[in-house]
Design a protein around this motif. Sequence first.
Motif, PDB file in Angstrom:
ATOM      1  N   UNK A   9       0.845  -1.369   0.089  1.00 39.25           N
ATOM      2  CA  UNK A   9      -0.144  -0.091   0.203  1.00 39.25           C
ATOM      3  C   UNK A   9       0.852   1.312   0.188  1.00 39.25           C
ATOM      4  N   UNK A  10       2.143   1.151   0.154  1.00 42.20           N
ATOM      5  CA  UNK A  10       2.826   2.297   0.129  1.00 42.20           C
ATOM      6  C   UNK A  10       2.717   2.999  -1.189  1.00 42.20           C
ATOM      7  N   UNK A  11       2.815   2.198  -2.417  1.00 40.79           N
ATOM      8  CA  UNK A  11       2.879   2.968  -3.669  1.00 40.79           C
ATOM      9  C   UNK A  11       1.320   3.826  -3.628  1.00 40.79           C
ATOM     10  N   UNK A  12       0.358   3.343  -3.187  1.00 41.05           N
ATOM     11  CA  UNK A  12      -1.016   3.957  -3.372  1.00 41.05           C
ATOM     12  C   UNK A  12      -0.863   5.074  -2.512  1.00 41.05           C
ATOM     13  N   UNK A  13      -0.285   5.063  -1.249  1.00 37.95           N
ATOM     14  CA  UNK A  13      -0.257   6.207  -0.224  1.00 37.95           C
ATOM     15  C   UNK A  13       0.611   7.354  -0.990  1.00 37.95           C
ATOM     16  N   UNK A  14       1.833   6.968  -1.591  1.00 36.48           N
ATOM     17  CA  UNK A  14       2.463   7.909  -2.262  1.00 36.48           C
ATOM     18  C   UNK A  14       1.518   8.700  -3.587  1.00 36.48           C
ATOM     19  N   UNK A  15       0.882   7.824  -4.192  1.00 38.07           N
ATOM     20  CA  UNK A  15       0.180   8.337  -5.411  1.00 38.07           C
ATOM     21  C   UNK A  15      -0.907   9.439  -4.713  1.00 38.07           C
ATOM     22  N   UNK A  16      -1.492   9.291  -3.589  1.00 39.80           N
ATOM     23  CA  UNK A  16      -2.612   9.906  -3.055  1.00 39.80           C
ATOM     24  C   UNK A  16      -1.898  11.306  -2.456  1.00 39.80           C
ATOM     25  N   UNK A  17      -0.715  10.898  -1.985  1.00 41.99           N
ATOM     26  CA  UNK A  17       0.039  12.312  -1.369  1.00 41.99           C
ATOM     27  C   UNK A  17       0.188  13.177  -2.743  1.00 41.99           C
ATOM     28  N   UNK A  18       0.863  12.547  -3.575  1.00 39.02           N
ATOM     29  CA  UNK A  18       1.255  13.061  -4.963  1.00 39.02           C
ATOM     30  C   UNK A  18      -0.012  14.104  -5.349  1.00 39.02           C
ATOM     31  N   UNK A  19      -1.181  13.476  -5.296  1.00 39.78           N
ATOM     32  CA  UNK A  19      -2.477  14.094  -5.983  1.00 39.78           C
ATOM     33  C   UNK A  19      -2.766  15.281  -5.122  1.00 39.78           C
ATOM     34  N   UNK A  20      -2.577  15.106  -3.742  1.00 36.26           N
ATOM     35  CA  UNK A  20      -2.995  16.303  -2.923  1.00 36.26           C
ATOM     36  C   UNK A  20      -1.968  17.288  -3.106  1.00 36.26           C
TER      37      UNK A  20
END
Length: 171
Positions: A9-20
């Motif tokens: 899930x770390x990749x998903x977390x980074x993608x969401x953080x990048x979107x923000x």
Amino acid sequence: PEKPKRCPGVGLFYALLSTVFFSIIALLVKTIQGVHAIEISAIRCFFQMLFIMPLLIYHKTGFLGPRDKRIYLVLRGFIGSNAMILLFYAVQQMPLADATVIMFSNPVFTSLLAWIFLKERCTIWDCVFTVFTLTGVILIARPPFLFGEHLRGIEGDYTNHIKGTIAAFTG
């Protein structure tokens, strides 16, 4: 040597953080009035280098990348810089939501280019959603030949809206 375990899930977390972060960047660009998109981009690149240089030095990574990949890295840097300037220009010229929606239509073109140059599969669903995406972009851009000359909900001059649409689309 044993590979370190990956955190699920770390990749998903980074993608969401990048979107923000990208959303905040677009909001900040919209609030900055009277500063050209090129100047905003230059300031962003300056601070990006301030953060990246220590990491390159710490990890003993070359600044220009491997010799056999340099042309791709230089091309990516050139195209990426232009895309960023066009995005900032689009955000300045049209409503933030419109510019953002058009900008995030880029997966359509990514999948099209991957199909052409990398021979990746393109399913019927890819084609259907490509049509949906392009239809959405047309509805947001509201070209006068489809919607008439007098439109509501457009900030300022319609010419700037069209210029912003083109910049978001190409950026």
